[in-house]
Design an enzyme around this catalytic site. Structure first.
Site, PDB file in Angstrom:
ATOM      1  N   GLU A   1       0.840  -1.211   0.000  1.00  0.00           N
ATOM      2  CA  GLU A   1       0.000   0.000   0.000  1.00  0.00           C
ATOM      3  C   GLU A   1       0.874   1.261   0.000  1.00  0.00           C
ATOM      4  O   GLU A   1       0.553   2.252  -0.656  1.00  0.00           O
ATOM      5  CB  GLU A   1      -0.928  -0.002   1.215  1.00  0.00           C
ATOM      6  CG  GLU A   1      -2.005  -1.069   1.119  1.00  0.00           C
ATOM      7  CD  GLU A   1      -2.831  -1.187   2.390  1.00  0.00           C
ATOM      8  OE1 GLU A   1      -2.223  -1.321   3.478  1.00  0.00           O
ATOM      9  OE2 GLU A   1      -4.061  -1.159   2.310  1.00  0.00           O
TER      10      GLU A   1
ATOM     11  N   GLU B   1      -2.997  -9.736   3.956  1.00  0.00           N
ATOM     12  CA  GLU B   1      -3.738  -9.473   5.198  1.00  0.00           C
ATOM     13  C   GLU B   1      -4.759 -10.557   5.504  1.00  0.00           C
ATOM     14  O   GLU B   1      -5.009 -10.889   6.662  1.00  0.00           O
ATOM     15  CB  GLU B   1      -4.442  -8.110   5.122  1.00  0.00           C
ATOM     16  CG  GLU B   1      -3.528  -6.909   5.242  1.00  0.00           C
ATOM     17  CD  GLU B   1      -2.999  -6.407   3.901  1.00  0.00           C
ATOM     18  OE1 GLU B   1      -3.004  -7.200   2.925  1.00  0.00           O
ATOM     19  OE2 GLU B   1      -2.581  -5.244   3.826  1.00  0.00           O
TER      20      GLU B   1
HETATM   21  N1  DAK Z   1       5.299  -7.043  11.512  1.00  0.00           N
HETATM   22  C1  DAK Z   1       6.142  -7.255  12.553  1.00  0.00           C
HETATM   23  N2  DAK Z   1       7.307  -7.927  12.440  1.00  0.00           N
HETATM   24  C2  DAK Z   1       7.628  -8.405  11.228  1.00  0.00           C
HETATM   25  C3  DAK Z   1       6.807  -8.228  10.090  1.00  0.00           C
HETATM   26  C4  DAK Z   1       5.592  -7.491  10.274  1.00  0.00           C
HETATM   27  N3  DAK Z   1       4.738  -7.221   9.285  1.00  0.00           N
HETATM   28  N4  DAK Z   1       7.397  -8.812   9.048  1.00  0.00           N
HETATM   29  C5  DAK Z   1       8.548  -9.334   9.499  1.00  0.00           C
HETATM   30  N5  DAK Z   1       8.688  -9.102  10.805  1.00  0.00           N
HETATM   31  C6  DAK Z   1       9.781  -9.509  11.688  1.00  0.00           C
HETATM   32  C7  DAK Z   1       9.689 -10.980  12.026  1.00  0.00           C
HETATM   33  O1  DAK Z   1       8.786 -11.199  13.069  1.00  0.00           O
HETATM   34  C8  DAK Z   1      11.130 -11.277  12.419  1.00  0.00           C
HETATM   35  O2  DAK Z   1      11.331 -10.818  13.722  1.00  0.00           O
HETATM   36  P1  DAK Z   1      12.164 -11.710  14.829  1.00  0.00           P
HETATM   37  O3  DAK Z   1      11.539 -13.058  14.800  1.00  0.00           O
HETATM   38  O4  DAK Z   1      13.567 -11.703  14.292  1.00  0.00           O
HETATM   39  O5  DAK Z   1      11.986 -10.961  16.104  1.00  0.00           O
HETATM   40  C9  DAK Z   1      11.911 -10.385  11.467  1.00  0.00           C
HETATM   41  O6  DAK Z   1      11.022  -9.373  11.034  1.00  0.00           O
HETATM   42  C10 DAK Z   1      12.424 -11.126  10.259  1.00  0.00           C
HETATM   43  O7  DAK Z   1      11.304 -11.769   9.657  1.00  0.00           O
HETATM   44  P2  DAK Z   1      11.395 -13.241   9.052  1.00  0.00           P
HETATM   45  O8  DAK Z   1      12.307 -14.089   9.861  1.00  0.00           O
HETATM   46  O9  DAK Z   1      10.006 -13.711   8.862  1.00  0.00           O
HETATM   47  O10 DAK Z   1      12.113 -12.912   7.653  1.00  0.00           O
HETATM   48  P3  DAK Z   1      12.018 -13.673   6.279  1.00  0.00           P
HETATM   49  O11 DAK Z   1      12.983 -12.985   5.389  1.00  0.00           O
HETATM   50  O12 DAK Z   1      12.100 -15.163   6.482  1.00  0.00           O
HETATM   51  O13 DAK Z   1      10.512 -13.399   5.753  1.00  0.00           O
HETATM   52  C11 DAK Z   1       8.617 -11.956   5.212  1.00  0.00           C
HETATM   53  C12 DAK Z   1      10.172 -12.088   5.383  1.00  0.00           C
HETATM   54  C13 DAK Z   1       8.352 -10.479   4.911  1.00  0.00           C
HETATM   55  C14 DAK Z   1       8.157 -12.809   4.032  1.00  0.00           C
HETATM   56  C15 DAK Z   1       7.919 -12.444   6.514  1.00  0.00           C
HETATM   57  O14 DAK Z   1       8.544 -11.810   7.634  1.00  0.00           O
HETATM   58  C16 DAK Z   1       6.465 -12.124   6.524  1.00  0.00           C
HETATM   59  O15 DAK Z   1       5.643 -12.855   5.963  1.00  0.00           O
HETATM   60  N6  DAK Z   1       6.075 -11.040   7.226  1.00  0.00           N
HETATM   61  C17 DAK Z   1       4.680 -10.672   7.405  1.00  0.00           C
HETATM   62  C18 DAK Z   1       4.097 -10.089   6.136  1.00  0.00           C
HETATM   63  C19 DAK Z   1       2.650  -9.703   6.305  1.00  0.00           C
HETATM   64  O16 DAK Z   1       1.789 -10.510   6.720  1.00  0.00           O
HETATM   65  N7  DAK Z   1       2.334  -8.411   6.046  1.00  0.00           N
HETATM   66  C20 DAK Z   1       0.987  -7.880   6.259  1.00  0.00           C
HETATM   67  C21 DAK Z   1       0.910  -7.252   7.645  1.00  0.00           C
HETATM   68  S1  DAK Z   1      -0.732  -6.681   8.011  1.00  0.00           S
HETATM   69  C22 DAK Z   1      -5.305  -0.611   8.376  1.00  0.00           C
HETATM   70  C23 DAK Z   1      -4.339  -0.139   7.503  1.00  0.00           C
HETATM   71  C24 DAK Z   1      -3.338  -0.994   7.059  1.00  0.00           C
HETATM   72  C25 DAK Z   1      -3.275  -2.309   7.498  1.00  0.00           C
HETATM   73  C26 DAK Z   1      -4.225  -2.756   8.362  1.00  0.00           C
HETATM   74  C27 DAK Z   1      -5.255  -1.925   8.798  1.00  0.00           C
HETATM   75  N8  DAK Z   1      -6.343   0.228   8.845  1.00  0.00           N
HETATM   76  C28 DAK Z   1      -6.386   1.634   8.461  1.00  0.00           C
HETATM   77  C29 DAK Z   1      -7.361  -0.279   9.710  1.00  0.00           C
HETATM   78  C30 DAK Z   1      -2.205  -3.154   7.055  1.00  0.00           C
HETATM   79  C31 DAK Z   1      -2.032  -4.376   7.554  1.00  0.00           C
HETATM   80  C32 DAK Z   1      -0.806  -5.141   7.253  1.00  0.00           C
HETATM   81  O17 DAK Z   1       0.085  -4.724   6.551  1.00  0.00           O
END
Ligand code: DAK
Length: 256
Positions: free
Chosen positions: A110, A130
């Protein structure tokens, strides 16, 4: 620690670099507040004519910080008023060029879509995962994505948490340009430098008319375009540019 690093790589260009590499540049409330501050500041700085926004090679940004959201409800989310952070980017008058390497997921995708131009390194990955977390995009991920790539590719990505490679994103219309290796930031700076050398008021009008015109019907948008085009004939830089063309000079522009 500064969560957003600021640099000025070429004249009139600012480079903003997200700086939470240990968290894949997840967009914590603190990082977003810094980003808002920088966008507001640069938007008001007349010496800045284009902004490049980037992360690092592993991640542009992995989305909203999940750890900061796990224990909060709707009221607390609303109280965060994250909208003001996005608004600072959305309303920025200067062209914004995102240089995306690595993951641009969720709020990271985004964020890239808030830019006017997206340059992707060939290893970039775009996605709105998400749904996997039981939530949905809240900063334009359904609306900007569908406008960029159309209903069918947007639905596929949003409902399956699937991703697009840089080349798939380019083919779909989500990316302006794909760059080999680690050249995305350099290319984005080069594009920003090209824009910064253009007459600033023309750049400003083009950005505004294009964005506003996307939201209204074609006749109204064409009227808006004509009015802005007439207006630019009043600028000093228009005279400078046309005279320089005729005299074969290299012009410099004052923004007046
Ligand atoms: N949040 C917090 N920590 C995160 C993170 C995230 N989104 N992404 C990665 N990290 C952290 C991991 O927890 C890890 O921390 P430690 O375990 O070392 O403490 C560190 O970064 C390294 O991550 P990985 O070990 O997982 O690293 P990899 O290279 O293996 O994988 C990855 C990278 C990006 C593929 C993976 O980390 C991943 O899948 N991350 C989550 C991606 C995700 O689900 N993103 C969507 C988040 S929800 C709203 C407006 C906007 C939103 C919502 C509401 N409103 C106005 C109501 C938006 C929502 C989102 O974006």
């Amino acid at each position: 620690m500064n969560l957003v690093l600021v640099d000025y790589p070429v004249e009139h260009v600012a480079l903003l670099r997200l700086n939470r590499p240990e968290a894949r540049n997840a967009l914590s409330p603190e990082l977003r507040a810094e980003l808002r501050h920088e966008f507001n500041r640069l938007s008001d700085d007349p010496s800045i004519r284009a902004i490049v926004l980037t992360g690092d090679m592993k991640a542009f940004a992995a989305g909203a910080d999940i750890k900061s959201m796990v224990d909060i409800g709707a009221a607390e989310m609303m109280a965060r008023n994250d909208e003001q952070n996005w608004a600072a980017i959305r309303t920025c008058r200067k062209p914004v060029i995102a240089a995306v390497d690595g993951y641009a997921l969720g709020g990271g995708c985004e964020l890239a879509m808030h830019a006017d131009i997206i340059v992707a390194g060939e290893a970039a990955v775009f996605g709105q995962p998400e749904v996997r977390l039981g939530i949905m995009p809240g900063a334009g991920g359904t609306q900007r994505l569908v406008r960029a790539v159309g209903k069918y590719r947007a639905m596929l990505m949003l409902l399956t948490a699937g991703t697009m490679s840089a080349r798939e994103a380019f083919d779909a219309g989500l990316v302006s340009k794909v760059v080999d290796g680690d050249g995305a930031v350099a290319e984005a700076i080069s594009i920003a430098g090209t824009i910064a050398a253009m007459p600033p008021l023309a750049v400003d009008e083009i950005k505004q008319v294009l964005l506003a015109g996307m939201e209204i019907n074609l006749d109204a948008a064409l009227m808006l375009e004509r009015r802005a085009a007439y207006l630019l004939f009043e600028t000093e830089d228009r005279r400078t540019a046309m005279t320089a063309f005729i005299n074969k000079n290299k012009p410099t522009y004052s923004g007046s």
